[in-house]
Design a protein around this motif. Structure first.
Motif, PDB file in Angstrom:
ATOM      1  N   LEU A 128       4.048  -5.217   8.624  1.00 44.38           N
ATOM      2  CA  LEU A 128       3.123  -6.160   7.999  1.00 44.38           C
ATOM      3  C   LEU A 128       1.898  -5.453   7.427  1.00 44.38           C
ATOM      4  N   LEU A 129       1.303  -4.552   8.206  1.00 44.23           N
ATOM      5  CA  LEU A 129       0.127  -3.832   7.729  1.00 44.23           C
ATOM      6  C   LEU A 129       0.473  -2.936   6.545  1.00 44.23           C
ATOM      7  N   GLY A 130       1.649  -2.321   6.568  1.00 45.55           N
ATOM      8  CA  GLY A 130       2.079  -1.501   5.437  1.00 45.55           C
ATOM      9  C   GLY A 130       2.171  -2.320   4.155  1.00 45.55           C
ATOM     10  N   LYS A 131       2.760  -3.516   4.253  1.00 48.12           N
ATOM     11  CA  LYS A 131       2.858  -4.403   3.083  1.00 48.12           C
ATOM     12  C   LYS A 131       1.471  -4.814   2.601  1.00 48.12           C
ATOM     13  N   LEU A 132       0.613  -5.160   3.544  1.00 45.92           N
ATOM     14  CA  LEU A 132      -0.744  -5.576   3.201  1.00 45.92           C
ATOM     15  C   LEU A 132      -1.497  -4.452   2.491  1.00 45.92           C
ATOM     16  N   LEU A 133      -1.379  -3.239   3.004  1.00 41.92           N
ATOM     17  CA  LEU A 133      -2.068  -2.101   2.384  1.00 41.92           C
ATOM     18  C   LEU A 133      -1.527  -1.823   0.983  1.00 41.92           C
ATOM     19  N   ARG A 134      -0.215  -1.899   0.833  1.00 37.51           N
ATOM     20  CA  ARG A 134       0.371  -1.694  -0.498  1.00 37.51           C
ATOM     21  C   ARG A 134      -0.112  -2.766  -1.473  1.00 37.51           C
ATOM     22  N   HIS A 135      -0.202  -4.001  -0.989  1.00 35.93           N
ATOM     23  CA  HIS A 135      -0.688  -5.094  -1.837  1.00 35.93           C
ATOM     24  C   HIS A 135      -2.146  -4.852  -2.238  1.00 35.93           C
ATOM     25  N   MET A 136      -2.971  -4.419  -1.301  1.00 36.32           N
ATOM     26  CA  MET A 136      -4.393  -4.206  -1.598  1.00 36.32           C
ATOM     27  C   MET A 136      -4.609  -3.124  -2.640  1.00 36.32           C
ATOM     28  N   ARG A 137      -3.833  -2.065  -2.567  1.00 36.17           N
ATOM     29  CA  ARG A 137      -4.078  -0.965  -3.497  1.00 36.17           C
ATOM     30  C   ARG A 137      -3.339  -1.123  -4.817  1.00 36.17           C
ATOM     31  N   GLY A 138      -2.409  -2.070  -4.893  1.00 36.12           N
ATOM     32  CA  GLY A 138      -1.698  -2.321  -6.140  1.00 36.12           C
ATOM     33  C   GLY A 138      -0.937  -1.107  -6.624  1.00 36.12           C
ATOM     34  N   ASP A 139      -1.143  -0.741  -7.882  1.00 37.94           N
ATOM     35  CA  ASP A 139      -0.422   0.392  -8.482  1.00 37.94           C
ATOM     36  C   ASP A 139      -1.026   1.741  -8.121  1.00 37.94           C
ATOM     37  N   ALA A 140      -2.220   1.747  -7.555  1.00 37.85           N
ATOM     38  CA  ALA A 140      -2.893   3.014  -7.240  1.00 37.85           C
ATOM     39  C   ALA A 140      -2.280   3.657  -5.999  1.00 37.85           C
ATOM     40  N   ASP A 141      -2.245   4.983  -5.991  1.00 38.19           N
ATOM     41  CA  ASP A 141      -1.854   5.641  -4.744  1.00 38.19           C
ATOM     42  C   ASP A 141      -3.056   5.578  -3.792  1.00 38.19           C
ATOM     43  N   GLU A 142      -2.815   5.888  -2.548  1.00 39.10           N
ATOM     44  CA  GLU A 142      -3.857   5.682  -1.540  1.00 39.10           C
ATOM     45  C   GLU A 142      -5.129   6.476  -1.823  1.00 39.10           C
ATOM     46  N   GLU A 143      -5.001   7.747  -2.149  1.00 40.07           N
ATOM     47  CA  GLU A 143      -6.194   8.571  -2.378  1.00 40.07           C
ATOM     48  C   GLU A 143      -7.005   8.064  -3.566  1.00 40.07           C
ATOM     49  N   GLU A 144      -6.310   7.662  -4.612  1.00 39.19           N
ATOM     50  CA  GLU A 144      -6.992   7.114  -5.790  1.00 39.19           C
ATOM     51  C   GLU A 144      -7.715   5.819  -5.418  1.00 39.19           C
ATOM     52  N   PHE A 145      -7.029   4.965  -4.664  1.00 40.68           N
ATOM     53  CA  PHE A 145      -7.641   3.705  -4.253  1.00 40.68           C
ATOM     54  C   PHE A 145      -8.871   3.964  -3.383  1.00 40.68           C
ATOM     55  N   LEU A 146      -8.776   4.909  -2.464  1.00 39.31           N
ATOM     56  CA  LEU A 146      -9.912   5.203  -1.583  1.00 39.31           C
ATOM     57  C   LEU A 146     -11.099   5.761  -2.364  1.00 39.31           C
ATOM     58  N   ARG A 147     -10.836   6.481  -3.437  1.00 34.15           N
ATOM     59  CA  ARG A 147     -11.920   7.026  -4.271  1.00 34.15           C
ATOM     60  C   ARG A 147     -12.530   5.981  -5.187  1.00 34.15           C
ATOM     61  N   ARG A 148     -11.683   5.096  -5.743  1.00 36.34           N
ATOM     62  CA  ARG A 148     -12.172   4.230  -6.816  1.00 36.34           C
ATOM     63  C   ARG A 148     -11.957   2.739  -6.587  1.00 36.34           C
ATOM     64  N   GLY A 149     -11.323   2.367  -5.501  1.00 37.05           N
ATOM     65  CA  GLY A 149     -11.047   0.949  -5.250  1.00 37.05           C
ATOM     66  C   GLY A 149     -12.315   0.131  -5.179  1.00 37.05           C
ATOM     67  N   GLU A 150     -12.220  -1.096  -5.659  1.00 33.88           N
ATOM     68  CA  GLU A 150     -13.404  -1.953  -5.722  1.00 33.88           C
ATOM     69  C   GLU A 150     -13.879  -2.374  -4.338  1.00 33.88           C
ATOM     70  N   ARG A 151     -12.972  -2.752  -3.479  1.00 36.59           N
ATOM     71  CA  ARG A 151     -13.340  -3.228  -2.129  1.00 36.59           C
ATOM     72  C   ARG A 151     -12.422  -2.534  -1.135  1.00 36.59           C
ATOM     73  N   ILE A 152     -12.947  -1.519  -0.439  1.00 38.31           N
ATOM     74  CA  ILE A 152     -12.081  -0.745   0.443  1.00 38.31           C
ATOM     75  C   ILE A 152     -12.248  -1.072   1.924  1.00 38.31           C
ATOM     76  N   GLY A 153     -13.264  -1.858   2.295  1.00 40.11           N
ATOM     77  CA  GLY A 153     -13.475  -2.182   3.707  1.00 40.11           C
ATOM     78  C   GLY A 153     -12.236  -2.744   4.383  1.00 40.11           C
ATOM     79  N   PRO A 154     -11.623  -3.797   3.828  1.00 35.59           N
ATOM     80  CA  PRO A 154     -10.403  -4.320   4.451  1.00 35.59           C
ATOM     81  C   PRO A 154      -9.275  -3.289   4.489  1.00 35.59           C
TER      82      PRO A 154
END
Length: 189
Positions: A128-154
């Protein structure tokens, strides 16, 4: 941390009804704070009385009316104050650990079974958490999302929940295997 802070934090993402808040807790907050729907409704009432959230009535034609809540400026200030305060170290309080602690003095069959059940529950949460994380980051890979994602707290709390569940699953499976091996070795003597 009080439930109030978890509710205020969840409401930062938008306006929610009590029902929607309960669903948001089930998906995004449950990995670090558990609350029953009744507790959430009671907390929303308290927060509204204290002016930390505001609610508005939404009239619906085919369903009962609902109330939507959002964080007020006072609620944001309360979260700022909470975030600035020192955090207490976390601790584990788990009855299964007491059972494991006495496993060499009692029968282990039920403890092994409970460990394996816990591992299965953890596996479900990992998925469930894996699906949720993939949904939150969308098309971005994790490192890209962590650098530039709009809302990373969740996302960051989701990563912690994922690591916790993976560690918990691995520990449960290892301890179940150890207890099973010891039981088999005793039976062979």
């Amino acid at each position: 941390m009080a439930l109030r802070h978890a509710v205020l934090a969840a409401l930062l993402d938008g306006e929610y009804s009590g029902y929607q808040l309960a669903k948001a807790f089930d998906v995004g907050v449950a990995n670090f704070w558990h609350a029953l729907p009744q507790q959430l409704y009671a907390e929303l009432t308290r927060l509204e009385k204290e002016g930390l959230v505001a609610g508005r009535q939404v009239v619906q034609e085919t369903r009962p009316n609902k109330r939507l809540f959002h964080v007020t400026d006072a609620g944001r200030a309360a979260l700022e104050e909470f975030a600035a305060a020192a955090s207490k170290p976390s601790s584990i309080r788990d009855d299964l650990l007491v059972k494991v602690q006495v496993a060499d003095r009692i029968g282990t069959a039920s403890v092994i079974e409970q460990l394996e059940e816990r591992a299965c529950v953890a596996e479900g949460k990992i998925e469930l958490l894996g699906k949720l994380l993939r949904h939150m980051r969308g098309d971005a890979d994790e490192e890209e999302f962590l650098r530039r994602g709009e809302r990373i707290g969740p996302y960051l709390t989701g990563l912690r929940g994922l690591a916790f569940e993976q560690g918990h699953r691995d520990w449960c499976l290892r301890i179940a295997a150890v207890l099973r091996e010891r039981r088999t070795a005793r039976a062979e003597r």
